[in-house]
Design a protein around this motif. Structure first.
Motif, PDB file in Angstrom:
ATOM      1  N   PHE B 467       5.148 -10.279   0.107  1.00  0.00           N
ATOM      2  CA  PHE B 467       4.845  -9.830  -1.067  1.00  0.00           C
ATOM      3  C   PHE B 467       3.415  -9.638  -1.472  1.00  0.00           C
ATOM      4  N   MET B 468       2.634 -10.410  -0.846  1.00  0.00           N
ATOM      5  CA  MET B 468       1.172 -10.367  -0.992  1.00  0.00           C
ATOM      6  C   MET B 468       0.741  -9.013  -0.176  1.00  0.00           C
ATOM      7  N   MET B 469       1.352  -8.647   0.833  1.00  0.00           N
ATOM      8  CA  MET B 469       0.996  -7.176   1.582  1.00  0.00           C
ATOM      9  C   MET B 469       1.385  -6.203   0.667  1.00  0.00           C
ATOM     10  N   VAL B 470       2.655  -6.104  -0.149  1.00  0.00           N
ATOM     11  CA  VAL B 470       2.932  -4.998  -1.087  1.00  0.00           C
ATOM     12  C   VAL B 470       1.888  -5.144  -2.112  1.00  0.00           C
ATOM     13  N   TYR B 471       1.471  -6.281  -2.477  1.00  0.00           N
ATOM     14  CA  TYR B 471       0.599  -6.082  -3.755  1.00  0.00           C
ATOM     15  C   TYR B 471      -0.686  -5.516  -3.264  1.00  0.00           C
ATOM     16  N   ASN B 472      -1.149  -5.867  -2.029  1.00  0.00           N
ATOM     17  CA  ASN B 472      -2.235  -5.390  -1.431  1.00  0.00           C
ATOM     18  C   ASN B 472      -2.260  -3.733  -1.032  1.00  0.00           C
ATOM     19  N   LEU B 473      -1.243  -3.351  -0.702  1.00  0.00           N
ATOM     20  CA  LEU B 473      -1.005  -1.937  -0.195  1.00  0.00           C
ATOM     21  C   LEU B 473      -0.705  -1.106  -1.619  1.00  0.00           C
ATOM     22  N   ILE B 474      -0.132  -1.619  -2.535  1.00  0.00           N
ATOM     23  CA  ILE B 474      -0.079  -0.790  -3.933  1.00  0.00           C
ATOM     24  C   ILE B 474      -1.494  -0.638  -4.445  1.00  0.00           C
ATOM     25  N   LYS B 475      -2.328  -1.738  -4.613  1.00  0.00           N
ATOM     26  CA  LYS B 475      -3.672  -1.717  -4.943  1.00  0.00           C
ATOM     27  C   LYS B 475      -4.561  -0.824  -4.151  1.00  0.00           C
ATOM     28  N   THR B 476      -4.350  -0.708  -2.813  1.00  0.00           N
ATOM     29  CA  THR B 476      -5.108   0.211  -2.000  1.00  0.00           C
ATOM     30  C   THR B 476      -4.754   1.656  -2.231  1.00  0.00           C
ATOM     31  N   ALA B 477      -3.308   1.918  -2.418  1.00  0.00           N
ATOM     32  CA  ALA B 477      -3.188   3.310  -2.793  1.00  0.00           C
ATOM     33  C   ALA B 477      -3.269   3.900  -3.920  1.00  0.00           C
TER      34      ALA B 477
END
Lengths: 60, 728
Positions: B467-477
């Motif tokens: 879930f941390m990755m999901v948040y991180n990737l959404i923020k990146t994109a």
């Protein structure tokens, strides 16, 4: 008769064929990858992963 | 430097420079799907883990009861999460390695949406109990056909790029992708061969031991050519990218490739050690499993040493952290696997949680971490900010994800190792008088429950990281630019003159030949095992007293399959004293000739059921299925109240018998014609017998449970009729 033979044999011949096949294959492959002059070719090939996608100009 | 080397400067001076755009839109779609299905598949896994820690988590809901949930979990993480990661990673890498756009935008779109539809179809059918019950090949035939079609589209789209490519040589990552595409197609088709009796039900053309061999040839190679070789392709591309240096030894990567694809196909029978599978096939499986260590470790070393002189980057770069850990897990799993293929180790590890530890070390460590590393590298490049270098939203958060995931895997694998070895030893333990110390199945469970809880905690940690990755990737994109990357390269000259004597270039430069060689290397192992195994038909010692199932028993068997009973119960008693003592006479190949599909199982969460027939009265089964704890204290089994309510459907019974008649079952035409009536008669007999004991019991003659009881009571009893005369 055929059924009798099939039921008696341990099928050891299959593992044997398999191992011999692989051994021959493996040795042939070793000779091939160590053929003279291969080093430079492979050094060149291994760069493919790094140079790709880098547009000669513009891009990146 | 050889003369045929095309350096960028030469390319620049070339007048025939072509400008083209990579199809990154489709890669982005697959990336999103990877993350989405990863979340779904792992949450399903967590729920399954909780169900083993406490049966209450089954919620008495048929759709998510463990037997149906486990295939949802395994298929979601393998074919949805890993599958989409393969498509994203291979499409991104191959376009760039071959300096060309994807072959067809239309095919790409069909590929993407077709695959996602199949995944949804899989989830829905498994929840409804529509399954073939062959592990990782549970899809019923219409979806199997859909998978084949989409896979062919993937193949066309992928191999099409070879035609339009602007780079003569195929980098080794592409070899791995090509071999995977070919092998998966072969495996999927052979293992899915079946005769349909309706839109949602089919019977495999192989039966019993042969079906088992084909299934585990498939099952093992699904691990090989879906979870391993495509990911090695990803490793050989993304690891050098992330480390910014070429792979340690290209020569080793070639040896790695050919040895691996040649050897892998032979190793399948190690899933069937000590079973009724012929000895020669078991020996073959073990030998080739041990040999697998060499190429696997060659690949691991090659991956790790790619970081030579760049190890310091490991401290700061989460991408490299994930990838290096993934390659390490690859090494660990490919060492553990062959060890578990040793017969003596396997006699302890098989059917236990040790297998679960092994596959999750591979799945969470190798597949999961490599995917995460790849995503952290890809997403900032696929969603760029104009005029800025690709940058992840938070490197800190990604590092935290790494450590959380690693601890999660640690909890998971260590607890399951402990649980697996403990249960393996408990199953085998005798006291001084020669009696089983843990004679009742539930005696072994209290030791396991704490481990199951630790495992669930480990899984929860891993998912928190996700879930941390999901948040991180959404923020990146978010707010980034999503234009296709434009590149330029000279066209490939139509005829490339080969220097004489350099026949290797024929091999590497000409995809068609390469494809043929790969196919041969891959097919040889399968052919050498499966073709002789078909001879077993005449070799399986026939047991005169083994008869086909009655119509009601056959229906009961199909309910057993639909509910996924095989996920927890094996039907294969190995020839050990501890097993014959606990379950009865060991299983013989000749007993399974009418079993389509075979139900050997691969894990004993509950006891083996091959000799359960006649062991308990019908009333015991009635109570046990309604409330397992009423007959077996401390049992972890879910209750199956819906089997007592749902109507028994006999509309297909005659068709089913007809199908079995075509195969080999000696049903007469009258048997087929009277199938439904015979089933009703047997059902009435069982129902009346139960009511005779307890008059207040509801009439179950037209409920599903009556068929299941009939089947369970038949299991493994035929051989007893023979009283040792014909049986051996």
């Amino acid at each position: 008769m055929k059924n009798f033979v099939l039921s008696q044999t341990d099928y050891l011949v299959f593992p044997l064929i398999a191992v011999v096949l692989f051994f021959v294959f493996f040795v042939a492959m070793l000779f091939w990858v160590y053929r003279p002059g291969s080093k430079a070719v492979y050094a060149d090939r291994s760069q493919l992963a790094l140079e790709d996608g880098r547009a000669p100009r513009g891009g990146e | 430097m050889t003369s045929d080397l095309e350096t960028p400067t030469e390319a620049l001076s070339d007048a025939g420079l072509e400008t083209f755009a990579y199809d990154d839109a489709i890669v982005r779609k697959f990336v999103v799907a990877t993350v989405f299905w990863g979340v779904i598949g792992m949450l399903a896994g967590l729920l399954a883990a909780l169900q083993l820690a406490s049966h209450h988590f089954n919620l008495e809901l048929p759709y998510i009861t463990f037997g149906r949930l486990r295939p949802i979990h395994t298929n979601a993480v393998i074919f949805a999460f890993v599958g989409n990661a393969i498509f994203a990673g291979s499409y991104y890498a191959t376009q760039r390695l071959l300096k060309t756009r994807l072959f067809s935008d239309t095919l790409s779109k069909i590929h993407f949406w077709g695959w996602q539809l199949i995944i949804v179809g899989a989830a829905v059918t498994f929840a409804l109990g529509i399954t073939v019950s062959k592990e990782y090949a549970e899809l019923e035939w219409p979806l199997d056909v859909a998978v084949a079609v989409i896979w062919i589209i993937y193949a066309i789209n992928f191999f099409g790029m070879l035609k339009t490519r602007r780079e003569k040589h195929l980098y080794v990552a592409i070899w791995f992708f090509m071999a995977s595409i070919i092998a998966v197609a072969l495996l999927h088709v052979v293992n899915s061969l079946a005769v349909p009796v309706s839109l949602f039900k089919s019977y495999p053309i192989f039966a019993g031991v042969q079906d088992a061999l084909v299934q585990w040839w498939y099952g093992h190679n699904a691990v090989a050519f879906f979870l391993t070789t495509p990911f090695l392709g990803l490793m050989y591309y993304y690891l050098p990218k992330a480390a910014e240096r070429p792979v340690y030894s290209y020569r080793l990567s070639i040896i790695h490739f050919w040895s691996l694809i040649f050897i892998y196909m032979w190793a399948g029978p190690h899933h069937l050690l000590y079973t009724a599978l012929p000895e020669w096939a078991q020996a073959l499986g073990t030998a080739f499993s041990i040999m697998l260590i060499a190429p696997s470790w060659g690949g691991m070393i090659n991956g790790l040493l790619t970081l030579r002189g760049a190890w310091d980057k490991l401290r700061t770069d989460p991408v490299l952290k994930f990838m290096v850990a993934a390659v390490t897990f690859y090494g660990l799993s490919t060492f553990e696997g062959p060890m578990m293929s040793l017969k003596s180790v396997n006699s302890l590890s098989h059917y236990t949680n040790w297998t679960v530890a092994h596959v999750h070390g591979g799945a969470l460590g190798w597949n999961g971490f490599l995917t995460f590393g790849m995503l952290y590298w890809l997403v900032p490049r696929l969603w760029r900010r104009k005029g800025k270098a690709p940058e992840l939203f938070s490197v800190k958060l990604a590092n935290a994800h790494f450590w959380l995931g690693l601890v999660g895997i640690g909890f998971y694998v260590l607890s399951m190792w402990a649980a697996g070895i403990a249960e393996g030893l408990m199953w085998k333990e005798f006291d001084a008088d020669g009696r089983l110390v843990y004679g009742t199945w539930s005696d072994t469970l209290p030791t396991l429950f704490p481990m199951y809880i630790i495992r669930a905690v480990g899984g929860a940690l891993y998912i928190t990281g996700l879930f941390m990755m999901v948040y991180n990737l959404i923020k990146t994109a978010k707010g980034a630019d999503t234009e296709d990357q434009v590149a330029q390269a000279p066209a490939l000259k139509a005829e490339v003159t080969e220097e004489k004597g350099h026949w290797h270039r024929l091999l590497e430069g000409r995809p068609v030949r390469f494809t043929i060689y790969t196919t041969i290397a891959v097919a040889i192992g399968g052919a050498m095992e499966i073709i002789p195994s078909l001879l077993i038909e005449s070799n399986v010692p026939t047991i005169a007293s083994v008869k086909p199932y009655t119509p009601l028993e056959l229906e009961g068997r199909d309910i057993y399959i639909a509910e996924g009973c095989y996920n927890c119960h094996s039907q294969m008693i190995r020839p050990f004293r501890a097993e014959t003592e606990r379950y009865g006479e060991y299983s013989k190949a000749g007993e399974f000739i009418y079993d389509r599909p075979f139900q050997f199982g691969s894990r004993r969460i509950g006891p083996d059921l091959h000799r359960v027939g006649g062991k308990y009265p019908d009333m015991w089964h009635y109570n046990h299925m309604l409330d397992p704890r009423s007959t077996s204290e401390g049992s972890v089994m879910p209750a199956y109240p819906w089997l007592f309510e749902d109507e028994l459907d006999l509309s297909l019974t005659a068709t089913k018998l007809r199908a079995f008649q075509i195969f080999n079952a000696p049903y007469s035409d009258d048997d087929v014609k009277n199938a439904e009536a015979n089933a009703r008669a047997q059902a009435a007999q069982i129902a009346e017998g139960l009511q005779a004991q307890v008059a207040t019991l509801p009439d179950i003659r037209d409920k599903q449970i009556v068929a299941l009881i009939a089947y369970l009571q038949r299991l493994g009893t035929d051989i007893k009729q023979a009283e040792g005369s014909a049986a051996r």
